[in-house]
Design a protein around this motif. Sequence first.
Motif, PDB file in Angstrom:
ATOM      1  N   MET B 110       0.837  -1.211   0.000  1.00  0.00           N
ATOM      2  CA  MET B 110       0.000   0.000   0.000  1.00  0.00           C
ATOM      3  C   MET B 110       0.873   1.262   0.000  1.00  0.00           C
ATOM      4  O   MET B 110       0.650   2.199   0.787  1.00  0.00           O
ATOM      5  CB  MET B 110      -0.942   0.008   1.212  1.00  0.00           C
ATOM      6  N   VAL B 129      -0.626  -5.775   2.161  1.00  0.00           N
ATOM      7  CA  VAL B 129      -1.644  -6.826   2.240  1.00  0.00           C
ATOM      8  C   VAL B 129      -1.094  -8.073   1.569  1.00  0.00           C
ATOM      9  O   VAL B 129      -0.446  -7.995   0.522  1.00  0.00           O
ATOM     10  CB  VAL B 129      -2.935  -6.375   1.532  1.00  0.00           C
ATOM     11  N   MET B 157      -5.135 -10.900   4.389  1.00  0.00           N
ATOM     12  CA  MET B 157      -6.518 -10.548   4.072  1.00  0.00           C
ATOM     13  C   MET B 157      -6.957 -11.242   2.779  1.00  0.00           C
ATOM     14  O   MET B 157      -6.202 -11.298   1.811  1.00  0.00           O
ATOM     15  CB  MET B 157      -6.595  -9.021   3.885  1.00  0.00           C
ATOM     16  N   HIS B 162      -9.882  -7.419   0.630  1.00  0.00           N
ATOM     17  CA  HIS B 162      -8.972  -6.345   0.218  1.00  0.00           C
ATOM     18  C   HIS B 162      -9.654  -5.386  -0.755  1.00  0.00           C
ATOM     19  O   HIS B 162      -9.594  -4.164  -0.589  1.00  0.00           O
ATOM     20  CB  HIS B 162      -7.715  -6.908  -0.452  1.00  0.00           C
ATOM     21  N   LEU B 165     -12.195  -3.143   0.919  1.00  0.00           N
ATOM     22  CA  LEU B 165     -11.597  -2.138   1.801  1.00  0.00           C
ATOM     23  C   LEU B 165     -10.776  -1.119   1.004  1.00  0.00           C
ATOM     24  O   LEU B 165     -10.797   0.089   1.293  1.00  0.00           O
ATOM     25  CB  LEU B 165     -10.710  -2.847   2.827  1.00  0.00           C
ATOM     26  N   MET B 166     -10.057  -1.572  -0.007  1.00  0.00           N
ATOM     27  CA  MET B 166      -9.270  -0.675  -0.855  1.00  0.00           C
ATOM     28  C   MET B 166     -10.186   0.333  -1.551  1.00  0.00           C
ATOM     29  O   MET B 166      -9.848   1.511  -1.700  1.00  0.00           O
ATOM     30  CB  MET B 166      -8.480  -1.511  -1.870  1.00  0.00           C
ATOM     31  N   ARG B 168     -12.729   1.610  -0.395  1.00  0.00           N
ATOM     32  CA  ARG B 168     -13.161   2.593   0.607  1.00  0.00           C
ATOM     33  C   ARG B 168     -11.975   3.371   1.185  1.00  0.00           C
ATOM     34  O   ARG B 168     -12.132   4.105   2.158  1.00  0.00           O
ATOM     35  CB  ARG B 168     -13.877   1.901   1.778  1.00  0.00           C
ATOM     36  N   SER B 169     -10.788   3.184   0.624  1.00  0.00           N
ATOM     37  CA  SER B 169      -9.625   3.921   1.145  1.00  0.00           C
ATOM     38  C   SER B 169      -8.772   4.406  -0.028  1.00  0.00           C
ATOM     39  O   SER B 169      -9.029   5.470  -0.599  1.00  0.00           O
ATOM     40  CB  SER B 169      -8.841   3.063   2.142  1.00  0.00           C
ATOM     41  N   GLN B 170      -7.767   3.620  -0.421  1.00  0.00           N
ATOM     42  CA  GLN B 170      -6.852   4.056  -1.488  1.00  0.00           C
ATOM     43  C   GLN B 170      -7.584   4.564  -2.729  1.00  0.00           C
ATOM     44  O   GLN B 170      -7.188   5.567  -3.327  1.00  0.00           O
ATOM     45  CB  GLN B 170      -5.950   2.882  -1.892  1.00  0.00           C
ATOM     46  N   TYR B 172     -10.343   6.128  -3.066  1.00  0.00           N
ATOM     47  CA  TYR B 172     -10.841   7.504  -2.905  1.00  0.00           C
ATOM     48  C   TYR B 172      -9.725   8.538  -3.001  1.00  0.00           C
ATOM     49  O   TYR B 172      -9.884   9.568  -3.649  1.00  0.00           O
ATOM     50  CB  TYR B 172     -11.603   7.671  -1.583  1.00  0.00           C
ATOM     51  N   SER B 173      -8.592   8.281  -2.332  1.00  0.00           N
ATOM     52  CA  SER B 173      -7.543   9.303  -2.408  1.00  0.00           C
ATOM     53  C   SER B 173      -7.004   9.398  -3.832  1.00  0.00           C
ATOM     54  O   SER B 173      -6.692  10.492  -4.313  1.00  0.00           O
ATOM     55  CB  SER B 173      -6.432   9.054  -1.384  1.00  0.00           C
ATOM     56  N   GLU B 225     -18.249   2.372  -5.547  1.00  0.00           N
ATOM     57  CA  GLU B 225     -17.893   3.575  -4.774  1.00  0.00           C
ATOM     58  C   GLU B 225     -17.898   4.819  -5.660  1.00  0.00           C
ATOM     59  O   GLU B 225     -18.281   5.896  -5.205  1.00  0.00           O
ATOM     60  CB  GLU B 225     -16.526   3.397  -4.096  1.00  0.00           C
TER      61      GLU B 225
END
Lengths: 246, 246
Positions: B110, B129, B157, B162, B165-166, B168-170, B172-173, B225
């Motif tokens: 990550m 991960v 994971m 993965h 969750l990815m 909802r995190s990476q 988006y940025s 997303e």
Amino acid sequence: MSTNVAIIGAGNFGQALRTLFQKYEPSLAVTMFDQGQGSEHIAQVETLGNFRVVIIAVPIKAFENVVQQIGPHLSPGTLVIDVCSVKKHPADTMLRLLPGHVDIIASHPMFGPQTLGRSDWSLKGMNLVIYPLRVDLAQFENIVGRLRALELHVVEMLPEEHDRLMARSQFYSMLLGIVCDDLGLEPTEIDTPSFTQLMNFMADVKHDRGILRDMYQFAEPCRNEFRLLRSELEKMEKEFAGSQMT
Amino acid sequence: MSTNVAIIGAGNFGQALRTLFQKYEPSLAVTMFDQGQGSEHIAQVETLGNFRVVIIAVPIKAFENVVQQIGPHLSPGTLVIDVCSVKKHPADTMLRLLPGHVDIIASHPMFGPQTLGRSDWSLKGMNLVIYPLRVDLAQFENIVGRLRALELHVVEMLPEEHDRLMARSQFYSMLLGIVCDDLGLEPTEIDTPSFTQLMNFMADVKHDRGILRDMYQFAEPCRNEFRLLRSELEKMEKEFAGSQMT
């Protein structure tokens, strides 16, 4: 009339201002004014004539109403300063509604209680936009000098230019941070460094939804940028979906 | 067969991996493989049988083609590891197309060359991960132990988890940083601390548009997303416009 300061609006930013005065100008007497409980009227507004400096730190949507209330009570030579996150609307409002015998400066400190709290209220390198709407130049330069002595980066800028530039900077970080909060995003076990930065500023801005809405409603450049963002995202998704699996 | 390592794909991340091996495992011999000029075929793919570890670091959209090319050349007992930013697609592809006599681990570091370059290639606290798709457990634990010795935060994971969750995190940025770059945003003289953070991660992710597109195309949670983000922004604008000037 001694140099005492009235802060109108005891919200987050008004209270932060009081803390800053206590820290950096402890010789000045600062008095907070706010609307009375369950009322839109500022309590003891009739005593405002005793103040040399009046800082308006109320929500943008309440600004015009507040300026109307305080105007008749201000003494000649009093300096009125606003700290709104948009500048054209409050600048126009103050010039239109405040009596000719008061001086007026528009300002926008580009920082808030969240950031200040983390840096022990240091102002070093923080940006502050300022514009002399109607004020003696020597007095204005004196104030700018005192602000610069606090290591603030003071930028003199026309209200219209501020709104245009703010809509291309602060407005985006607030909008994106707040929409991420609306979406329920939160730090995960697998964050990338970039997502960690997004989560950091989301935490700083997520309580400022009211300010974001006011920016949208009281500054046309913000409305334009919101539209541009949505249109750019639509274009990007079409591009990604269109080239899918090719 | 000595413990030598092949890296397939000499793009940004493949090259960063080589640098990491040179820094942290200097005793291992690392050889880079990439497609020949003007070709989709990996040059000298027939020599892959000499390698104990094969790391696939190619763009997600090229992944299936690459796995098909290398599969027939791998020796029994070789360990294949991917480093794609999505996990379900490459995991399914490797299990389906690689010969039964090779071991397989799925991974997603990550972090990228931008971040590593700033921290002198320190891996301390970076997230990685990993998932043992088909591998001897002792060998897997040995690898995890060596990664943890580098102070990496190793998270085991499932590929599906993965991707969820990815997204909802990476995702988006990357999406928000890249759309800000598309909009031509840049640092201004009046940045707030939050906007400065947005500009920082925009600079880190703006060259990764191809990875973002691949995430969208090869991971359903990312498509969901993207849709959620656009719908939340539409809802917010309606709310702001609807309550305008009230």
